[in-house]
Design a protein around this motif. Structure first.
Motif, mmCIF file in Angstrom:
data_model
loop_
_atom_site.group_PDB
_atom_site.id
_atom_site.type_symbol
_atom_site.label_atom_id
_atom_site.label_comp_id
_atom_site.label_asym_id
_atom_site.label_seq_id
_atom_site.Cartn_x
_atom_site.Cartn_y
_atom_site.Cartn_z
ATOM 1 N N LEU A 68 13.650 61.416 -1.032
ATOM 2 C CA LEU A 68 13.072 61.563 -2.374
ATOM 3 C C LEU A 68 13.354 60.335 -3.240
ATOM 4 C CD1 LEU A 68 13.851 65.319 -3.145
ATOM 5 C CD2 LEU A 68 11.621 64.292 -2.635
ATOM 6 N N GLU A 69 14.566 59.815 -3.155
ATOM 7 C CA GLU A 69 14.941 58.622 -3.916
ATOM 8 C C GLU A 69 14.112 57.414 -3.467
ATOM 9 O OE1 GLU A 69 16.694 56.120 -6.602
ATOM 10 O OE2 GLU A 69 16.825 58.295 -6.536
ATOM 11 N N LEU A 70 13.917 57.265 -2.174
ATOM 12 C CA LEU A 70 13.129 56.139 -1.667
ATOM 13 C C LEU A 70 11.655 56.270 -2.059
ATOM 14 C CD1 LEU A 70 14.728 55.653 1.850
ATOM 15 C CD2 LEU A 70 14.950 54.155 -0.126
ATOM 16 N N GLU A 71 11.132 57.496 -2.062
ATOM 17 C CA GLU A 71 9.750 57.692 -2.497
ATOM 18 C C GLU A 71 9.594 57.358 -3.978
ATOM 19 O OE1 GLU A 71 8.986 61.746 -1.424
ATOM 20 O OE2 GLU A 71 8.400 61.221 0.637
ATOM 21 N N ARG A 72 10.608 57.710 -4.787
ATOM 22 C CA ARG A 72 10.571 57.371 -6.205
ATOM 23 C C ARG A 72 10.600 55.847 -6.384
ATOM 24 N NH1 ARG A 72 13.488 55.646 -10.053
ATOM 25 N NH2 ARG A 72 15.423 55.592 -8.893
ATOM 26 N N GLN A 73 11.430 55.165 -5.616
ATOM 27 C CA GLN A 73 11.476 53.707 -5.691
ATOM 28 C C GLN A 73 10.149 53.094 -5.261
ATOM 29 O OE1 GLN A 73 14.791 52.243 -3.424
ATOM 30 N NE2 GLN A 73 16.311 52.905 -4.929
ATOM 31 N N GLN A 74 9.516 53.669 -4.234
ATOM 32 C CA GLN A 74 8.229 53.159 -3.766
ATOM 33 C C GLN A 74 7.178 53.280 -4.867
ATOM 34 O OE1 GLN A 74 7.482 51.619 -0.870
ATOM 35 N NE2 GLN A 74 5.430 51.292 -1.678
ATOM 36 N N GLU A 75 7.147 54.417 -5.560
ATOM 37 C CA GLU A 75 6.210 54.596 -6.663
ATOM 38 C C GLU A 75 6.479 53.574 -7.769
ATOM 39 O OE1 GLU A 75 6.614 58.611 -7.960
ATOM 40 O OE2 GLU A 75 5.755 59.440 -6.117
ATOM 41 N N ILE A 77 7.873 50.594 -7.410
ATOM 42 C CA ILE A 77 7.513 49.257 -6.947
ATOM 43 C C ILE A 77 6.000 49.070 -6.986
ATOM 44 C CG2 ILE A 77 7.477 47.783 -4.882
ATOM 45 C CD1 ILE A 77 10.280 48.833 -4.259
ATOM 46 N N ASP A 78 5.244 50.127 -6.762
ATOM 47 C CA ASP A 78 3.785 50.038 -6.797
ATOM 48 C C ASP A 78 3.238 49.918 -8.217
ATOM 49 O OD1 ASP A 78 3.675 50.157 -4.060
ATOM 50 O OD2 ASP A 78 3.286 52.320 -3.975
ATOM 51 N N ASP A 79 4.036 50.165 -9.239
ATOM 52 C CA ASP A 79 3.595 50.121 -10.631
ATOM 53 C C ASP A 79 3.559 48.661 -11.100
ATOM 54 O OD1 ASP A 79 2.948 50.733 -13.229
ATOM 55 O OD2 ASP A 79 4.986 51.347 -13.789
ATOM 56 N N PRO A 80 2.378 48.140 -11.528
ATOM 57 C CA PRO A 80 2.297 46.742 -11.972
ATOM 58 C C PRO A 80 3.140 46.457 -13.215
ATOM 59 C CG PRO A 80 0.094 47.665 -11.643
ATOM 60 C CD PRO A 80 1.075 48.772 -11.488
ATOM 61 N N ALA A 81 3.313 47.438 -14.087
ATOM 62 C CA ALA A 81 4.136 47.223 -15.286
ATOM 63 C C ALA A 81 5.597 46.997 -14.906
ATOM 64 C CB ALA A 81 4.005 48.420 -16.226
ATOM 65 N N TRP A 82 6.073 47.732 -13.912
ATOM 66 C CA TRP A 82 7.464 47.548 -13.467
ATOM 67 C C TRP A 82 7.643 46.168 -12.845
ATOM 68 C CZ3 TRP A 82 10.023 46.829 -8.786
ATOM 69 C CH2 TRP A 82 11.407 47.023 -8.829
ATOM 70 N N ILE A 83 6.643 45.725 -12.076
ATOM 71 C CA ILE A 83 6.719 44.406 -11.446
ATOM 72 C C ILE A 83 6.775 43.318 -12.519
ATOM 73 C CG2 ILE A 83 5.464 42.750 -10.004
ATOM 74 C CD1 ILE A 83 4.425 45.141 -8.410
#
Length: 167
Positions: A68-75, A77-83
């Protein structure tokens, strides 16, 4: 048969154990031990399998939490605002047209670290290198074998002349 004139000998009382004759008590004990040994191995196997099942269940829960933690991190990382936020924070990047400012707080200054002087050249023997690091450089000239080091020369005292005052 009792002889005439003699009284009949009283019969020997039979020994009992928990109300059973000795022979029957031994047979009962052997049967109980056999049953205990027969049930001990399966019981031990059952208990060890239960412990293993409990351990695997807790490990599965831990792995599900990690997933669950890794899936949250994946989401994330996929967010352009976070990048974009990470690029600004970690790399100090700015968008075109923006003016970058770097604010340095008084407690954040760290003087540059001085580089350590290069180590002295190796003499070849490990003990010489160790001594050189601990006590400083070794003397470059070694006295010849069989000779004694020279003693320091001390001038002899000057004899006083009678009648001359010393000063």
């Amino acid at each position: 048969m009792p002889r005439s004139g003699q009284a009949a000998a009283p019969a020997k009382p039979e020994r009992t154990f928990f109300g059973l004759s000795t022979g029957r008590a031994v047979v009962l004990g052997v049967v109980i031990c056999a049953l205990a040994l027969t049930l001990a191995v399966p019981m031990r196997t059952y208990l060890s399998q239960r412990a293993e099942a409990d351990r695997l269940a807790s490990e599965q829960q831990d792995l599900e939490q990690e997933l669950l933690e890794l899936e949250r991190q994946q989401e994330q990382i996929d967010d352009p605002a976070w990048i974009a936020a990470q690029a600004r924070e970690r790399l100090g990047l700015v968008r075109p047209g923006e003016t970058p400012y770097k604010v340095q707080l008084p407690g954040d200054y760290k003087p540059p670290e001085e580089e350590a002087p290069p180590p002295p050249p190796s003499t070849g023997a490990w003990h010489s290198d160790l001594w050189q690091r601990l006590a400083g450089p070794l003397p470059t000239t070694e006295p010849e074998r069989g000779t004694l080091p020279e003693a320091p020369v001390v001038p002899a005292p000057v004899p006083e002349e009678p009648g001359v005052p010393t000063g």
